[in-house]
Design a protein around this motif. Structure first.
Motif, mmCIF file in Angstrom:
data_model
loop_
_atom_site.group_PDB
_atom_site.id
_atom_site.type_symbol
_atom_site.label_atom_id
_atom_site.label_comp_id
_atom_site.label_asym_id
_atom_site.label_seq_id
_atom_site.Cartn_x
_atom_site.Cartn_y
_atom_site.Cartn_z
ATOM 1 N N GLU A 38 72.347 -12.178 -2.530
ATOM 2 C CA GLU A 38 73.578 -12.727 -1.975
ATOM 3 C C GLU A 38 74.545 -11.610 -1.583
ATOM 4 O O GLU A 38 75.211 -11.682 -0.541
ATOM 5 C CB GLU A 38 74.230 -13.672 -2.988
ATOM 6 C CG GLU A 38 75.293 -14.538 -2.359
ATOM 7 C CD GLU A 38 75.496 -15.853 -3.094
ATOM 8 O OE1 GLU A 38 76.634 -16.097 -3.518
ATOM 9 O OE2 GLU A 38 74.523 -16.622 -3.233
ATOM 10 N N ASP A 39 74.621 -10.568 -2.411
ATOM 11 C CA ASP A 39 75.484 -9.428 -2.078
ATOM 12 C C ASP A 39 74.960 -8.707 -0.841
ATOM 13 O O ASP A 39 75.744 -8.239 0.007
ATOM 14 C CB ASP A 39 75.571 -8.456 -3.260
ATOM 15 C CG ASP A 39 76.302 -9.048 -4.461
ATOM 16 O OD1 ASP A 39 77.054 -10.017 -4.259
ATOM 17 O OD2 ASP A 39 76.092 -8.542 -5.582
ATOM 18 N N LEU A 40 73.660 -8.608 -0.753
ATOM 19 C CA LEU A 40 73.030 -7.957 0.401
ATOM 20 C C LEU A 40 73.372 -8.720 1.685
ATOM 21 O O LEU A 40 73.764 -8.117 2.695
ATOM 22 C CB LEU A 40 71.516 -7.927 0.189
ATOM 23 C CG LEU A 40 70.683 -6.936 0.998
ATOM 24 C CD1 LEU A 40 71.128 -5.511 0.755
ATOM 25 C CD2 LEU A 40 69.204 -7.099 0.638
ATOM 26 N N MET A 41 73.258 -10.044 1.638
ATOM 27 C CA MET A 41 73.574 -10.859 2.804
ATOM 28 C C MET A 41 75.062 -10.793 3.146
ATOM 29 O O MET A 41 75.451 -10.880 4.312
ATOM 30 C CB MET A 41 73.155 -12.311 2.559
ATOM 31 C CG MET A 41 71.651 -12.507 2.524
ATOM 32 S SD MET A 41 70.879 -12.057 4.101
ATOM 33 C CE MET A 41 69.342 -11.320 3.526
ATOM 34 N N SER A 42 75.883 -10.621 2.128
ATOM 35 C CA SER A 42 77.331 -10.544 2.357
ATOM 36 C C SER A 42 77.697 -9.355 3.222
ATOM 37 O O SER A 42 78.636 -9.422 4.021
ATOM 38 C CB SER A 42 78.060 -10.457 1.009
ATOM 39 O OG SER A 42 79.451 -10.373 1.200
ATOM 40 N N THR A 43 76.951 -8.263 3.106
ATOM 41 C CA THR A 43 77.255 -7.058 3.904
ATOM 42 C C THR A 43 77.071 -7.304 5.396
ATOM 43 O O THR A 43 77.622 -6.579 6.221
ATOM 44 C CB THR A 43 76.363 -5.875 3.481
ATOM 45 O OG1 THR A 43 74.988 -6.178 3.783
ATOM 46 C CG2 THR A 43 76.504 -5.572 1.996
ATOM 47 N N ALA A 44 76.269 -8.318 5.743
ATOM 48 C CA ALA A 44 76.024 -8.619 7.159
ATOM 49 C C ALA A 44 76.617 -9.970 7.554
ATOM 50 O O ALA A 44 76.363 -10.448 8.671
ATOM 51 C CB ALA A 44 74.519 -8.602 7.441
ATOM 52 N N GLY A 45 77.394 -10.568 6.649
ATOM 53 C CA GLY A 45 78.005 -11.860 6.950
ATOM 54 C C GLY A 45 77.004 -12.991 7.096
ATOM 55 O O GLY A 45 77.213 -13.908 7.892
ATOM 56 N N LEU A 46 75.930 -12.934 6.315
ATOM 57 C CA LEU A 46 74.840 -13.896 6.479
ATOM 58 C C LEU A 46 74.604 -14.757 5.242
ATOM 59 O O LEU A 46 73.557 -15.387 5.127
ATOM 60 C CB LEU A 46 73.547 -13.143 6.829
ATOM 61 C CG LEU A 46 73.538 -12.419 8.177
ATOM 62 C CD1 LEU A 46 72.350 -11.479 8.270
ATOM 63 C CD2 LEU A 46 73.504 -13.435 9.318
ATOM 64 N N VAL A 47 75.561 -14.804 4.330
ATOM 65 C CA VAL A 47 75.365 -15.539 3.077
ATOM 66 C C VAL A 47 75.089 -17.015 3.335
ATOM 67 O O VAL A 47 74.122 -17.585 2.803
ATOM 68 C CB VAL A 47 76.599 -15.386 2.151
ATOM 69 C CG1 VAL A 47 76.447 -16.290 0.930
ATOM 70 C CG2 VAL A 47 76.748 -13.936 1.713
#
Length: 364
Positions: A294-303
């Protein structure tokens, strides 16, 4: 089964014994073989030797000749039912059209002795013939595999088994069924389907191929692993993402997240691609390896996007192709609701409700 029972089922002459049939001193007629086939639940083609036991999954299961059949007895029994259902539905509706079969049959398969290269080259050729190029994602892997004429279902499989690929010759041609583990995340299921598609393209001959959570040990497995990775995530797309990467300590996090979400691949597959194709040093990818998804996706705005795709990842599902055809046959009154329910991986009441909602009512 007693010899007397078999003799009675075959309607053998009084002076002929079952032992004479078995030792070859008496050659049974077609009608006698039909009687034996019915009572033994074995196709006549197997009894005559025209079809090897390994060509019919149901026979192999009864004889205990399928590798790993004890732990996989339930899924293999279901795969056998899918093959039976498919034959029944085809007998009513005709053989289903497989839109991609003809296209993929034109793909020149690479037989490079280096399995990884063979898989990569063939994957690139498949993408090219399907008009996907180097940057288009495959939106629906289930639809792609089923468009090749292979039913796909998702159901619980034993721990560390990602998929099963069954090859069956009962109808004369090689028919396949693919089962994927409903316990896996959606990106791993896509990877498994791409892997199984490779086995189908090369017509790998094992009756049952078990895709386990372990390193590949034979050429077909190396080839299928490389094929899956490059079919889903092409090399040029990875290289472009690396060229356009931002600067900073955690620069690879948004890159990895965008590749994972954009091409529908797992973190592990993405890290391997960034290392092998993007030449990113392994230590620079640690912030990707050890981050929460979830944190990883947050970096690209993809959560939100990732959550949406993850919502139904562990749900059992039947073969969309077979379910649609079964619903049509049910509407004609040719098959029962319990058969459709089994294909749907649902109970009969749920199946009847969903069939009615879709406008399918049985006609006498």
């Amino acid at each position: 089964m007693a010899a007397e029972q078999l003799s009675a089922a075959m309607l053998l002459p009084e002076d002929v014994t079952v032992e004479q049939v078995l030792d070859g001193s008496y050659e049974p007629s077609v009608s006698e073989l039909l009687g034996a086939a019915e009572v033994l639940e074995v196709p006549v083609a197997v009894l005559t030797g025209k079809l090897p036991t390994s060509g019919h999954l149901g026979v192999s299961l009864r004889l205990g000749r399928v590798k790993g059949s004890d732990a996989l007895s339930g899924p293999l029994a279901y795969a056998n039912r899918l093959l039976d259902y498919r034959a029944l539905i085809d007998s009513w509706l005709g053989v289903a059209v497989a839109p991609l079969r003809e296209q993929l049959a034109r793909v020149k398969l690479s037989h490079d002795p280096f399995g990884k290269k063979a898989g990569m080259v063939t994957a690139d050729r498949v993408r090219a013939i399907l008009g996907l190029g180097d940057y288009e994602p495959i939106v629906d892997m289930v639809e792609m595999v089923e468009s090749f004429g292979i039913p796909v279902a998702s159901l619980p499989l034993p721990t560390n088994v990602h998929g099963l690929n069954v090859r069956d010759l009962r109808s004369g041609d090689a028919n396949r069924v693919v089962l994927v583990s409903s316990a896996d995340v959606w990106s791993k299921q896509r990877y498994t389907l791409a892997h199984e598609l490779c086995h189908a393209l090369y017509d790998d001959k094992d009756q049952v191929i078990i895709d386990r959570a372990e390193d590949p040990v034979a050429l077909p497995e190396y080839r299928a692993e490389a094929f899956a990775r490059h079919l889903l995530l092409p090399t040029r797309a990875v290289k472009r993402a690396v060229r356009e990467a931002p600067t900073g300590l955690r620069r690879w996090q948004p890159v990895a997240a965008s590749l994972m979400a954009g091409f529908g691949v797992s973190r592990d597959a993405t890290v391997i691609a960034l290392q092998e194709d993007g030449r990113v040093p392994s230590e620079e990818l640690d912030p990707v390896r050890f981050a929460r998804i979830e944190d990883l996706m947050s970096t690209a705005g993809l959560v939100d996007w990732w959550r949406e795709f993850s919502e139904s990842e562990h749900v059992e599902s039947g073969s969309p192709m077979l379910v649609a055809r079964a619903a049509q046959a049910y509407g004609h009154g040719w098959i029962r609701a319990d058969l459709v329910a089994d294909l749907m991986r649902a109970d009969v009441e749920t199946a009847e409700r969903e069939l009615a909602a879709a406008g399918w009512q049985p006609h006498s």
